[in-house]
Design a protein around this motif. Structure first.
Motif, PDB file in Angstrom:
ATOM      1  N   ASP A 103      67.628 127.454  76.302  1.00 48.86           N
ATOM      2  CA  ASP A 103      67.363 128.475  75.272  1.00 48.86           C
ATOM      3  C   ASP A 103      67.464 127.896  73.872  1.00 48.86           C
ATOM      4  O   ASP A 103      66.852 128.425  72.931  1.00 48.86           O
ATOM      5  CB  ASP A 103      68.348 129.637  75.418  1.00 48.86           C
ATOM      6  CG  ASP A 103      68.046 130.515  76.624  1.00 48.86           C
ATOM      7  OD1 ASP A 103      66.939 130.374  77.186  1.00 48.86           O
ATOM      8  OD2 ASP A 103      68.914 131.323  77.008  1.00 48.86           O
ATOM      9  N   GLY A 158      74.349 133.380  75.961  1.00 52.02           N
ATOM     10  CA  GLY A 158      73.288 134.027  76.719  1.00 52.02           C
ATOM     11  C   GLY A 158      73.834 134.609  78.006  1.00 52.02           C
ATOM     12  O   GLY A 158      75.029 134.875  78.150  1.00 52.02           O
ATOM     13  N   ASN A 180      69.619 127.561  81.579  1.00 53.03           N
ATOM     14  CA  ASN A 180      69.076 128.275  80.424  1.00 53.03           C
ATOM     15  C   ASN A 180      70.035 128.341  79.252  1.00 53.03           C
ATOM     16  O   ASN A 180      69.608 128.515  78.107  1.00 53.03           O
ATOM     17  CB  ASN A 180      68.634 129.689  80.830  1.00 53.03           C
ATOM     18  CG  ASN A 180      67.315 129.676  81.580  1.00 53.03           C
ATOM     19  OD1 ASN A 180      66.348 129.044  81.153  1.00 53.03           O
ATOM     20  ND2 ASN A 180      67.268 130.359  82.715  1.00 53.03           N
TER      21      ASN A 180
END
Length: 406
Positions: free
Chosen positions: A192, A264, A188
C-alpha cells in the motif's frame, strides 16, 4: 545456502513416473490402498510450461513427487538437511516458507513438509510453516481461485479436528507436519505504501529474515513459546506440551512495514478478535520512544480487538528502525482473500479446479469438492474408488463459522 533446481521433465518421463505412484506410496506406508483404477491425476494433454514460467499446483506436485520418489536431488538434499538438523547442538526450529497463492511453492510444500517433518525428521524437531499472503500487486494467476484449495489443504493439516478426519482415512503420515504452528505474512501493509511489487518483496524478505534470525532467533522462540502456552488448556499445561491448533490456526506476522504510516487492514476482511497482539520495535535507542510505541498500539487496535491492550516491546539494536507485529489465532475466514478466492474457484470448470489442488491428489481426493461416498463430507473421488475425508464439506468451504475467542 544450498538449493535444488527441479527439472522440467519431458512428458514421457513425467507420466512414466506418475504411473508408478502406487508403488511409491505402497513403499512409503503399508496402509495405502492399492487402487486398481489408479491413473495419473494430471490430464495427459496438459501443457508443460518452460522453466521459469507459472506451473499449476497439481503439476508442481507431480514434478516434485517424481523427483523425490525416484531418488532425485531433492530427496538427497532433504536427507542431508535432516542430518544437519539432527546434529544441531541448539534446539532446531525448521522454517518452511512459501507463497500461498502461487503454483510452485504451494503445490510442492504440502508434500515437502510431510516428507521432511513426518518422515525425515520423525517429528522430533519443531517445524514452522510460514505462508506469504497474496497482495494487490501480484500477477493475475494468484486471483484465479488457487488460494481457495491451497488454504483449505493447510486448514485440513493444521486444524487438529479436521486433520483427525484426514488421518482417519489415510493414516498418521498425513498428520499435521507444522508442529510449531503456522504464520501468515501479509503483504499489502507494505505494498500500500510502496506501490511496487519488487520493492515490497525485498522489504518483506528482509524483515522476515531479520525476525527469524535476529538475536540467535530469540524473538522467534519467544513468540512460539507464548503461542504454545496459550493454546494449551490450563488443566494440561506443562512447558513440554505442544499445543494442538484449532480452527483459528493462522497467526499473522507483519514485517517490513513503516510503523510511522497506517497499518491498513493487515490483509484481513475486517476487524478480528484475538487474545493479544504484540509488536516488537527495533532500532537505535533514540528511535525507541513512547510516542512510537503508542502509535503502533493505536494502529493495531483499529484492526484487532484484544483481551488486553496490544503490547509494544522495544529492543535497542544497530541499523535502521524496524517493527514486527504478531496477531495470533486468526481463521481462514478472517482473511480478505478467502471469500473472493472461493467465488473465483466456483466459476472454474472441473479440470481447472483439479489443477489448482495438490495435497491428496495422488490418493484420488479432490479436497474442496463434496464427497461422492458420504453426503455432507468433503473429498470427491477422482479415480473411480471410494476416497474421501472425514471433514464436513461446509467446513472446508467456510460455511461453518469458527467459534469466537473470548
Amino acid at each position: 545456502m544450498r538449493t535444488v533446481a527441479l527439472p522440467v521433465l519431458d512428458r514421457a518421463s513425467l507420466f512414466g513416473g506418475l504411473r508408478r505412484y502406487r508403488e511409491f506410496l505402497k513403499m512409503e506406508y503399508p496402509r495405502y490402498y492399492w487402487n486398481p483404477n489408479y491413473e495419473p491425476w494430471l490430464p495427459s494433454d496438459i501443457p508443460l510450461p518452460a522453466a521459469g514460467e507459472h506451473f499449476p499446483r497439481a503439476l508442481a506436485k507431480a514434478i516434485y513427487g517424481v523427483e523425490y520418489y525416484q531418488g532425485g536431488a531433492v530427496a538427497e538434499e532433504l536427507d542431508a538437511f535432516a542430518r544437519r538438523v539432527a546434529a544441531s547442538e541448539a534446539m532446531p526450529i525448521v522454517c518452511v516458507i512459501f507463497g500461498l497463492a502461487g503454483g510452485t511453492g504451494s503445490g510442492i510444500v504440502v508434500e515437502l513438509a510431510r516428507h521432511l517433518s513426518n518422515i525425515k525428521l520423525g517429528r522430533r524437531a519443531w517445524v514452522l510453516g510460514v505462508g506469504i499472503l497474496p497482495c494487490e500487486g501480484d500477477p493475475d494467476y494468484t486471483r484465479d481461485g488457487v488460494f481457495f484449495p491451497a488454504i483449505n489443504e493447510l486448514d485440513c493439516m493444521v486444524d487438529a479436528e479436521k486433520n483427525k478426519g484426514v488421518m482417519a482415512v489415510w493414516g498418521d503420515l498425513y498428520k499435521n507436519p507444522f508442529t510449531a504452528g503456522f504464520f501468515a505474512v501479509p503483504q499489502n501493509v507494505v505494498y500500500d505504501h510502496t506501490g511496487d511489487l519488487a520493492a515490497t518483496h525485498e522489504r518483506i524478505d528482509a524483515g522476515l529474515a531479520a525476525f527469524l534470525a535476529r538475536d540467535n532467533s530469540t524473538h522467534l522462540y519467544e513468540t512460539l513459546k507464548l503461542l504454545n502456552w496459550l493454546n494449551v488448556p490450563a488443566d494440561r499445561w506443562h512447558p513440554a506440551v505442544r499445543a494442538e491448533q484449532g480452527e483459528r490456526w493462522l497467526n499473522l506476522l507483519a514485517v517490513g512495514f513503516d510503523d510511522a504510516q497506517p497499518l491498513g487492514g493487515l490483509d484481513l476482511a475486517g476487524p478480528v478478535s484475538s487474545d493479544y497482539a504484540e509488536a516488537r520495535l527495533f532500532g537505535p535507542a533514540e528511535t525507541l520512544t513512547e510516542q512510537r510505541a503508542a502509535r503502533v498500539r493505536e494502529e493495531t487496535a483499529k484492526t484487532v480487538k484484544t483481551a488486553v491492550e496490544p503490547g509494544a516491546l522495544t529492543f535497542p539494536s544497530t541499523g535502521q528502525a524496524e517493527t514486527t507485529l504478531f496477531v495470533p489465532h486468526v481463521s481462514k475466514l478472517d482473511l480478505a482473500a478467502f471469500v473472493p478466492a472461493r467465488e473465483a474457484y466456483d466459476r472454474l470448470d472441473w479440470d481447472e479446479k483439479l489443477l489448482r489442488h495438490s495435497w491428496l491428489l495422488d490418493l484420488g481426493v479432490l479436497l474442496c469438492e463434496p464427497s461422492t461416498r458420504f453426503e455432507g463430507m468433503g473429498g470427491e473421488c477422482i479415480l473411480g474408488c471410494a476416497c474421501w475425508v472425514v471433514v464436513p464439506h461446509a467446513a472446508i468451504r467456510g460455511e461453518i463459522k469458527p467459534a469466537v475467542r473470548v
